[in-house]
Scaffold this active site. Structure first.
Site, PDB file in Angstrom:
ATOM      1  N   ARG A 110      16.131  29.269  64.910  1.00  0.00           N
ATOM      2  CA  ARG A 110      15.601  28.327  65.902  1.00  0.00           C
ATOM      3  C   ARG A 110      16.360  28.407  67.234  1.00  0.00           C
ATOM      4  O   ARG A 110      15.772  28.290  68.309  1.00  0.00           O
ATOM      5  CB  ARG A 110      15.665  26.904  65.324  1.00  0.00           C
ATOM      6  CG  ARG A 110      14.934  25.901  66.179  1.00  0.00           C
ATOM      7  CD  ARG A 110      14.780  24.575  65.474  1.00  0.00           C
ATOM      8  NE  ARG A 110      14.021  23.638  66.288  1.00  0.00           N
ATOM      9  CZ  ARG A 110      14.420  22.387  66.527  1.00  0.00           C
ATOM     10  NH1 ARG A 110      15.541  21.930  66.006  1.00  0.00           N
ATOM     11  NH2 ARG A 110      13.686  21.599  67.284  1.00  0.00           N
TER      12      ARG A 110
ATOM     13  N   HIS B 103       8.602  28.600  60.586  1.00  0.00           N
ATOM     14  CA  HIS B 103       8.709  27.339  59.841  1.00  0.00           C
ATOM     15  C   HIS B 103       8.592  27.532  58.327  1.00  0.00           C
ATOM     16  O   HIS B 103       8.404  26.571  57.605  1.00  0.00           O
ATOM     17  CB  HIS B 103       7.650  26.350  60.341  1.00  0.00           C
ATOM     18  CG  HIS B 103       7.939  25.835  61.722  1.00  0.00           C
ATOM     19  ND1 HIS B 103       7.118  25.003  62.420  1.00  0.00           N
ATOM     20  CD2 HIS B 103       9.019  26.050  62.539  1.00  0.00           C
ATOM     21  CE1 HIS B 103       7.651  24.708  63.597  1.00  0.00           C
ATOM     22  NE2 HIS B 103       8.796  25.349  63.702  1.00  0.00           N
TER      23      HIS B 103
HETATM   24  C1  HEM Z   1       5.122  26.767  68.404  1.00  0.00           C
HETATM   25  C2  HEM Z   1       5.785  25.726  68.714  1.00  0.00           C
HETATM   26  C3  HEM Z   1       6.903  25.128  67.911  1.00  0.00           C
HETATM   27  C4  HEM Z   1       7.125  23.808  67.770  1.00  0.00           C
HETATM   28  C5  HEM Z   1       6.316  22.689  68.364  1.00  0.00           C
HETATM   29  C6  HEM Z   1       8.285  23.671  66.942  1.00  0.00           C
HETATM   30  C7  HEM Z   1       8.856  22.476  66.601  1.00  0.00           C
HETATM   31  C8  HEM Z   1       9.895  22.332  65.717  1.00  0.00           C
HETATM   32  C9  HEM Z   1      10.466  21.075  65.323  1.00  0.00           C
HETATM   33  C10 HEM Z   1      10.045  19.715  65.853  1.00  0.00           C
HETATM   34  C11 HEM Z   1      11.428  21.315  64.387  1.00  0.00           C
HETATM   35  C12 HEM Z   1      12.256  20.310  63.621  1.00  0.00           C
HETATM   36  C13 HEM Z   1      13.248  19.590  64.478  1.00  0.00           C
HETATM   37  C14 HEM Z   1      13.839  18.474  63.669  1.00  0.00           C
HETATM   38  O1  HEM Z   1      13.137  17.478  63.475  1.00  0.00           O
HETATM   39  O2  HEM Z   1      14.992  18.607  63.188  1.00  0.00           O
HETATM   40  C15 HEM Z   1      11.469  22.735  64.204  1.00  0.00           C
HETATM   41  C16 HEM Z   1      12.312  23.364  63.333  1.00  0.00           C
HETATM   42  C17 HEM Z   1      12.388  24.725  63.209  1.00  0.00           C
HETATM   43  N1  HEM Z   1      11.709  25.644  63.977  1.00  0.00           N
HETATM   44 FE1  HEM Z   1      10.208  25.281  65.231  1.00  0.00          FE
HETATM   45  N2  HEM Z   1       8.738  24.907  66.584  1.00  0.00           N
HETATM   46  C18 HEM Z   1       7.923  25.829  67.154  1.00  0.00           C
HETATM   47  C19 HEM Z   1       8.070  27.189  67.093  1.00  0.00           C
HETATM   48  C20 HEM Z   1       9.065  27.826  66.409  1.00  0.00           C
HETATM   49  C21 HEM Z   1       9.348  29.226  66.486  1.00  0.00           C
HETATM   50  C22 HEM Z   1       8.629  30.199  67.413  1.00  0.00           C
HETATM   51  C23 HEM Z   1      10.375  29.482  65.634  1.00  0.00           C
HETATM   52  C24 HEM Z   1      11.051  30.786  65.341  1.00  0.00           C
HETATM   53  C25 HEM Z   1      10.441  31.936  65.367  1.00  0.00           C
HETATM   54  C26 HEM Z   1      10.735  28.239  65.030  1.00  0.00           C
HETATM   55  C27 HEM Z   1      11.701  28.090  64.073  1.00  0.00           C
HETATM   56  C28 HEM Z   1      12.102  26.880  63.553  1.00  0.00           C
HETATM   57  C29 HEM Z   1      13.043  26.754  62.453  1.00  0.00           C
HETATM   58  C30 HEM Z   1      13.659  27.890  61.671  1.00  0.00           C
HETATM   59  C31 HEM Z   1      13.229  25.397  62.265  1.00  0.00           C
HETATM   60  C32 HEM Z   1      14.182  24.736  61.241  1.00  0.00           C
HETATM   61  C33 HEM Z   1      15.530  24.521  61.904  1.00  0.00           C
HETATM   62  C34 HEM Z   1      16.582  23.914  61.007  1.00  0.00           C
HETATM   63  O3  HEM Z   1      16.392  23.797  59.803  1.00  0.00           O
HETATM   64  O4  HEM Z   1      17.659  23.592  61.551  1.00  0.00           O
HETATM   65  N3  HEM Z   1       9.947  27.254  65.541  1.00  0.00           N
HETATM   66  N4  HEM Z   1      10.547  23.327  65.030  1.00  0.00           N
END
Ligand code: HEM
Length: 356
Positions: free
Chosen positions: A73, A206
């Site tokens: 992320r 995700h």
């Molecule tokens: C397309 C739009 C995207 C939105 C709106 C979005 C939104 C989010 C949100 C809200 C969270 C959780 C934050 C929390 O509540 O702790 C999250 C977690 C995460 N996102 Fe996204 N995301 C997007 C795209 C991506 C992309 C492109 C990647 C990587 C290629 C990604 C990888 C991750 C990962 C791995 C997590 C988990 C992080 C953790 O466990 O610490 N996301 N994302």
């Protein structure tokens, strides 16, 4: 007989021609390289770079598997805002609050920033100060994916680190909210020249990691989002009994720590966590791509790797632009235009050597 021989000859020379036309098996599955980046950038200056990162992360994931998601992320948040220049790693300073304190970045994990700094220290020990924090972040993201079971793609290298961070407004502009629908997501990605295929493939990130209740409570209160499976809803309401609770849940309910295509299976079962996830299976522009990935994991891996490499080349600093940071959380002392560091330089005697 003669005609069989000549057909065979024609057949094998056609195969030979095709092989010579596409000498690299991954030539069609990687986007064109941005000038200044290369796959062999540190070949002579830091030949063990990739093995140092992989070995260190392998050990770290044994005690904290969540670190893989956190690192993936961070790379995404770095690249989308102001390009992959390591700006998201910078702490705030006298010049203002950093990107880190902008709302979308508040849930980035400290463990990820610490891991990047400790990788940087190990790399400096082995090779001197030659590898940028932005490159370390890109490689750490790739290894997070690969070590979680996902594709092990090649990462173009040669990024340099920026000396400034983005404003809160810019951070909000380039990182869409989880309450966004596909139209909003597509407009946000278009700011970085990313398209509908990139959106669906990259959202597959995700398949690992967690989200806080506040990121999806819009789908639970005041009532169940009608696009959410009933049982999934009931379970989420147990995790998030009221608005504004601090609990978390897995993003991919089927295989939360494995980088696979189950995220898309979740979406087909209306078990996507965020609006921005579930809408990918509702909107007619993205639904067929979701289905394609849900039934074909290899296709997902190929497209994910392609879009990650594309994302990893966004607005990169190369050549003599930017710097190689001595500490991933701070720009180098003496950076041009940094009044505070000029003071540092006057106080310290050998400061000029640290300015890249
Ligand atoms: C397309 C739009 C995207 C939105 C709106 C979005 C939104 C989010 C949100 C809200 C969270 C959780 C934050 C929390 O509540 O702790 C999250 C977690 C995460 N996102 Fe996204 N995301 C997007 C795209 C991506 C992309 C492109 C990647 C990587 C290629 C990604 C990888 C991750 C990962 C791995 C997590 C988990 C992080 C953790 O466990 O610490 N996301 N994302």
């Amino acid at each position: 007989m003669a005609s069989i021989t000549s057909s065979l000859f024609l057949f094998s020379s056609t195969i030979l021609f095709l092989l010579l036309s596409f000498p690299y098996s991954d030539a069609q599955t990687a986007p064109p390289l941005v000038t200044g980046l290369s796959y062999t950038f540190y070949k002579s200056t830091c030949p063990n770079l990739e093995s140092i990162i992989k070995t260190q992360l392998q050990t770290a994931f044994k005690t904290n598997i969540g670190l893989a998601a956190a690192l993936l992320r961070v790379h995404f948040h770095d690249c989308f805002v102001q390009g992959c220049d390591g700006s998201v790693l910078l702490d705030g300073s006298a010049s203002g609050p950093s990107e880190k304190s902008a709302p979308p970045n508040l849930t980035l994990r400290k463990a990820a920033f610490d891991a990047i700094n400790s990788l940087r220290d190990a790399i400096e020990k082995a090779c001197g100060r030659v590898v940028s924090c932005a490159d370390i972040t890109a490689l750490a993201a790739r290894d997070s994916v690969a070590l979680s079971g996902g594709p092990n793609y090649k990462v173009p290298l040669g990024r340099r680190d920026g000396a400034t961070f983005a404003t809160v407004n810019d951070t909000l502009k380039f990182l869409p909210s989880p309450t966004s629908n596909v139209s909003v997501l597509l407009s946000a990605l278009a700011l970085n020249n990313l398209d509908v295929n990139d959106l669906v493939a990259l959202s597959g990130g995700h398949t690992i990691g967690i989200g806080h209740c506040t990121s999806f409570e819009n789908r639970l209160f005041p009532a169940r989002d009608s696009n959410m499976d009933q049982t999934f809803f009931k379970n989420l309401r147990l995790t998030c009994p009221a608005l504004n609770t601090t609990n978390t849940t897995n993003l991919d309910l089927r295989t939360p720590n494995t980088f696979d295509n189950k995220y898309y299976v979740d979406l087909m079962n209306r078990q996507g966590l965020f609006t921005s996830d579930q809408d990918l299976y509702i909107d007619s522009r993205t639904k067929p791509i979701v289905t394609g990935f849900a039934v074909n994991q290899s296709l997902f891996y190929e497209k994910f790797a392609f879009s990650m490499v594309k994302m990893g080349m966004l607005k990169v600093l190369t050549g003599t632009s930017g710097q190689i940071r001595a500490n991933c959380s701070a720009k180098n002392p003496g950076t041009v235009g940094d009044a505070w560091s000029v003071v540092d330089l006057e106080v310290g005697s050998g400061g000029a050597a640290a300015a890249y």
